[in-house]
Scaffold this motif. Sequence first.
Motif, PDB file in Angstrom:
ATOM      1  N   GLY C  30       0.862  -0.920  -0.184  1.00  0.00           N
ATOM      2  CA  GLY C  30      -0.129  -0.228   0.177  1.00  0.00           C
ATOM      3  C   GLY C  30       1.007   1.301   0.165  1.00  0.00           C
ATOM      4  O   GLY C  30       0.270   2.216  -0.502  1.00  0.00           O
ATOM      5  N   TYR C  78      -7.415  -1.458   8.923  1.00  0.00           N
ATOM      6  CA  TYR C  78      -7.439  -1.683   7.025  1.00  0.00           C
ATOM      7  C   TYR C  78      -9.411  -1.088   6.394  1.00  0.00           C
ATOM      8  O   TYR C  78      -8.781   0.056   6.232  1.00  0.00           O
ATOM      9  CB  TYR C  78      -7.339  -2.296   6.698  1.00  0.00           C
ATOM     10  CG  TYR C  78      -6.952  -2.241   5.259  1.00  0.00           C
ATOM     11  CD1 TYR C  78      -6.827  -1.506   4.413  1.00  0.00           C
ATOM     12  CD2 TYR C  78      -8.462  -3.336   4.383  1.00  0.00           C
ATOM     13  CE1 TYR C  78      -6.608  -1.298   2.647  1.00  0.00           C
ATOM     14  CE2 TYR C  78      -8.934  -2.969   2.823  1.00  0.00           C
ATOM     15  CZ  TYR C  78      -7.477  -1.960   1.914  1.00  0.00           C
ATOM     16  OH  TYR C  78      -7.886  -2.042   0.873  1.00  0.00           O
ATOM     17  N   ARG C  83      -9.083   2.681   4.457  1.00  0.00           N
ATOM     18  CA  ARG C  83     -10.077   2.381   2.876  1.00  0.00           C
ATOM     19  C   ARG C  83      -9.784   4.360   3.085  1.00  0.00           C
ATOM     20  O   ARG C  83     -10.115   4.723   2.192  1.00  0.00           O
ATOM     21  CB  ARG C  83     -11.443   1.720   3.341  1.00  0.00           C
ATOM     22  CG  ARG C  83     -10.733   0.523   2.969  1.00  0.00           C
ATOM     23  CD  ARG C  83     -11.880   0.577   2.414  1.00  0.00           C
ATOM     24  NE  ARG C  83     -11.839  -1.192   2.028  1.00  0.00           N
ATOM     25  CZ  ARG C  83     -12.385  -1.616   1.335  1.00  0.00           C
ATOM     26  NH1 ARG C  83     -13.995  -1.494   1.646  1.00  0.00           N
ATOM     27  NH2 ARG C  83     -12.397  -2.991   1.101  1.00  0.00           N
ATOM     28  N   ARG C  86      -7.627   6.524   1.762  1.00  0.00           N
ATOM     29  CA  ARG C  86      -6.640   5.725   0.633  1.00  0.00           C
ATOM     30  C   ARG C  86      -5.387   6.593  -0.082  1.00  0.00           C
ATOM     31  O   ARG C  86      -4.171   5.796  -0.423  1.00  0.00           O
ATOM     32  CB  ARG C  86      -7.589   4.888  -0.454  1.00  0.00           C
ATOM     33  CG  ARG C  86      -6.965   3.974  -0.399  1.00  0.00           C
ATOM     34  CD  ARG C  86      -7.622   3.529  -1.532  1.00  0.00           C
ATOM     35  NE  ARG C  86      -9.128   3.802  -1.125  1.00  0.00           N
ATOM     36  CZ  ARG C  86     -10.561   3.728  -1.986  1.00  0.00           C
ATOM     37  NH1 ARG C  86     -10.198   2.673  -2.242  1.00  0.00           N
ATOM     38  NH2 ARG C  86     -11.714   4.281  -2.112  1.00  0.00           N
ATOM     39  N   THR C 175      -4.401  -4.365 -11.617  1.00  0.00           N
ATOM     40  CA  THR C 175      -5.799  -4.261 -11.498  1.00  0.00           C
ATOM     41  C   THR C 175      -6.227  -4.744 -13.140  1.00  0.00           C
ATOM     42  O   THR C 175      -7.218  -5.642 -13.218  1.00  0.00           O
ATOM     43  CB  THR C 175      -6.119  -2.920 -11.201  1.00  0.00           C
ATOM     44  OG1 THR C 175      -5.138  -1.954 -10.102  1.00  0.00           O
ATOM     45  CG2 THR C 175      -7.706  -2.389 -11.322  1.00  0.00           C
ATOM     46  N   ASP C 180      -7.986  -7.551  -7.429  1.00  0.00           N
ATOM     47  CA  ASP C 180      -8.763  -7.285  -6.853  1.00  0.00           C
ATOM     48  C   ASP C 180      -7.654  -6.107  -5.305  1.00  0.00           C
ATOM     49  O   ASP C 180      -7.587  -6.871  -4.513  1.00  0.00           O
ATOM     50  CB  ASP C 180      -9.387  -7.015  -6.269  1.00  0.00           C
ATOM     51  CG  ASP C 180     -10.925  -5.803  -5.305  1.00  0.00           C
ATOM     52  OD1 ASP C 180      -9.806  -5.044  -5.478  1.00  0.00           O
ATOM     53  OD2 ASP C 180     -11.893  -6.028  -4.845  1.00  0.00           O
ATOM     54  N   ARG C 182      -7.930  -3.815  -3.282  1.00  0.00           N
ATOM     55  CA  ARG C 182      -8.675  -3.296  -2.286  1.00  0.00           C
ATOM     56  C   ARG C 182      -8.163  -5.202  -1.686  1.00  0.00           C
ATOM     57  O   ARG C 182      -8.230  -5.247  -0.412  1.00  0.00           O
ATOM     58  CB  ARG C 182      -9.928  -2.860  -2.211  1.00  0.00           C
ATOM     59  CG  ARG C 182      -9.959  -1.713  -2.249  1.00  0.00           C
ATOM     60  CD  ARG C 182     -10.727  -1.017  -2.649  1.00  0.00           C
ATOM     61  NE  ARG C 182     -12.015  -1.711  -3.904  1.00  0.00           N
ATOM     62  CZ  ARG C 182     -13.036  -1.680  -3.768  1.00  0.00           C
ATOM     63  NH1 ARG C 182     -13.976  -0.903  -2.818  1.00  0.00           N
ATOM     64  NH2 ARG C 182     -14.007  -2.180  -4.863  1.00  0.00           N
ATOM     65  N   GLN C 183      -9.216  -6.055  -1.833  1.00  0.00           N
ATOM     66  CA  GLN C 183      -8.478  -7.682  -1.448  1.00  0.00           C
ATOM     67  C   GLN C 183      -7.357  -8.365  -0.919  1.00  0.00           C
ATOM     68  O   GLN C 183      -7.580  -8.317  -0.248  1.00  0.00           O
ATOM     69  CB  GLN C 183      -9.514  -8.705  -2.214  1.00  0.00           C
ATOM     70  CG  GLN C 183     -10.429  -8.830  -1.684  1.00  0.00           C
ATOM     71  CD  GLN C 183     -11.103 -10.161  -3.309  1.00  0.00           C
ATOM     72  OE1 GLN C 183     -10.209 -11.053  -3.986  1.00  0.00           O
ATOM     73  NE2 GLN C 183     -12.163 -10.525  -2.715  1.00  0.00           N
ATOM     74  N   SER C 185      -4.891  -6.169  -0.252  1.00  0.00           N
ATOM     75  CA  SER C 185      -4.781  -4.877   0.715  1.00  0.00           C
ATOM     76  C   SER C 185      -4.943  -6.004   2.147  1.00  0.00           C
ATOM     77  O   SER C 185      -4.592  -6.287   2.862  1.00  0.00           O
ATOM     78  CB  SER C 185      -4.984  -3.477   0.892  1.00  0.00           C
ATOM     79  OG  SER C 185      -4.836  -3.625  -0.426  1.00  0.00           O
TER      80      SER C 185
END
Lengths: 315, 242, 284
Positions: C30, C78, C83, C86, C175, C180, C182-183, C185
């Motif tokens: 991240g 997280y 989020r 971000r 991506t 994904d 976010r998943q 992360s």
Amino acid sequence: MGVLVSLRWWLVFGVGMCLLPLVVSTGTLRILVFAQFLAIFAMSWDILSGRTGYISFGHPFLIGIAGYTTAMLTYHLGVPLYFSIPAAVVATMIGSIFFFIPALRTRGTYFAVVTLAFMEVLYHLMQVVQPKLTGGTRGLSGLPTIILGAVPNYYLSFGVMFVIGVGLWLLIRTRLGTALSTIRMDEDAARSSGLNTTKLKLFAFMLSAFVAGIGGALYTHYLGSIAPRGIFDISFLFSILIAALIGGAGTIVGPIMGAYFLTLLLEFLRPYLPGPERYLIYGAITLLAYYYAPKGFHNIFGLLWQRLGALGRRE
Amino acid sequence: MTDLLEVRDLTKRFGGLTAVRNLGFSVSEGESLGLIGPNGAGKTTVFNLIMSELRQDSGELFFQGREISKYPTHARVKLGIARTYQVPRPFGEMTVTENIRMGMMPDDLWQMLTKGPQHDAERDIGKDVGFSEREVAMYPGELSMGNLRKLELARTIAAEPKLLLLDEVFAGLTVGEIAQISELLVEKRKQGLTYIMVSHDLRALAPLVDRVVVMSFGAIIAEGTFKEVIADKKVREAYLGQ
Amino acid sequence: MLSQILIQGFLLSGLYGLLAVGFTMIFSVGRVLNLAFGANIMIGGYVYFALAQEAALPKLPSFIGAVLAGVAFGVVTYLILVRRFRDDPIAVEISTLILAVVMQALIVMIFSPAPRSMWPLLPGVAHIYGVAVSLNIVLATVVSWVVLGGLLVFVHKTHLGRAIRAVSMDPKGATISGIDPRQISLVTWGLSGALGAMAGVFLATYTQLDPGMWVFPLITAVAVVIVGGIGSIIGSLIAAHIIGFMETITTTVIAAELRGVFTMLLIIIVLLVVPKGLFGREEI
């Protein structure tokens, strides 16, 4: 013209705060003294980090240099305060070069971490190296005070904070202040617009250290003692950062609001929560405030003001 | 004619890739030069080297006869070189006027502190590039791509450059906007401004330049008027790929 | 003395490796420093303490409980903070720092500010080449290495592990390959929380439990990331050994109080001389 109108608000604030000792208890004044010192430190942080975007996680490093310089000069050598305090300010400005050099090569996260590392280095060094001079882990106490009593100290801390506040507030309104904020927005574009960003950064670091130096030296003599654990401490750093951030970074007025808010919040909670849960609630409130308004109160008030203005025009 | 800028034997490597290889060219005062070539030819790198945003591995840069390799970016701007960026880089939290103001800053901190902005000059420059009264108070986030390009031009013109480096000023613009910017450049050219222009839009570039330098894989492969280079076999090969 | 430095340095470094890898994972995926990682360490230590010593549960379930608490804390951090901020790493760092201070206040409230001493996971002392070392530390080192080994296998041999590496190298590229971020992360924050809690249990048995215990390990983890460079587990392990040995040498040869000073100086020097770290990837 706009500047003059806003200066009116400073005047109202100044007069109001000067009259305050007539109506509140000395206990409250003692609390406000802490708020005012915190405001000085938060403004010092703001003129460096809020303006230029070089986030300092090590401001206690600068404050500590000032505090220890004047403490050691007065404690060991009996140097009078009117000499030791300016010497402390100069020492702090020299010490800020330790922050400035990394700022030539790193920015963002890395810069923040280096400043935190400097704070930790000084924390350990002050305890281990020459404990005879620094007082080691226990620090130095019984330092001379500038003036005695809650009311005089209130006026002293308020006066210093007020002068620094107005000075910095006027400064960020000049072209120099605007130029400093270009560094935060896009340092490369600032350079290619012809701005000497190195010189501007050096100025911001020196000014920040100057303010931190004054604040640190006066604060040390107000407390009458200094110890590594009190100064080079994460919670102290936390208060400075949060005061500036939840007040509104980069605005000078914001950090002052933030400092009063934080100090009074902690005091306000005291009767309800006498135990350690007070710090939990205090921390949680600051986290929520930052979570919902990362730009701070200053921004919220600004928006409200605009809304009110718009409503006024519509009528 | 004297050379305003002379690039001599310039080389820049990124790891194993030589982005610019023994490059040499010059621009005379009042001249307008086109710098073209396929993607990855090293055009933007040349601009970065001229502005000292990158340091060359070898070679020299002369501006008005003076070796400027040791000058940092802001000092080169003060000497009279300015650039625009392929992706506009305005100061996001400042209005158009304030952005223009940043191009007009004195070198001296004391002057910045004590002297106010030159409102008239700022307004003139804004008007000069075609901003309306309303637009100069807007923030970059509210501007169209065309207006962002104008803003970049305004900020660089505010620095009163002798040499302007234009990096893809037509990219992402509508036909109308291209015409507007072209007109502005024609005007500036008449006033004696020297510029080097990088563009993929050859049709827009052709009428705006006296001479063209073509780069491919970091080296110059052709030089001459637009018509000459476009007829060159090597240039056609470079653009079409073999 | 040499064998003492070698053995103790090696043992300490294993623990630092665990600490640093947990911290680096988040940074490489991240690009933010999770300053609440210190709180993670503290949570691991205190949850184990509460389960094993106050509730007198067996050691293994207590250990697992501490690790799960770490996972939960990482995931919640997280979901709530990261989020929200971000796009702004500095805001993430500041908010995680506030969170760490809040967690410290919570710990003080529940367990009091007084230091607590933890029973070793494995009592007893072993003699290795004439150097006395506690079995507890040996266990911590062995577990650290097993976990790190498992982690290396995980990121190199499994699909999920490869996806994590892909995101750390190029989030955009990942991506468009159908991952994904976010998943990924979320998984990374959970894993990092587990590693942090484990390190917390070991650190607490190594020294003691107190509400300020998170600052020094956090700074050590930051130091390892900076010295090792981002995006490289192996780089972090090497850096953990550099710092672990440096601290051991400082402690045995000069003074225990100065061990942190040299670590800090190393950070500063590395950042000034090789800002990308010793083994970091070049970022353009």
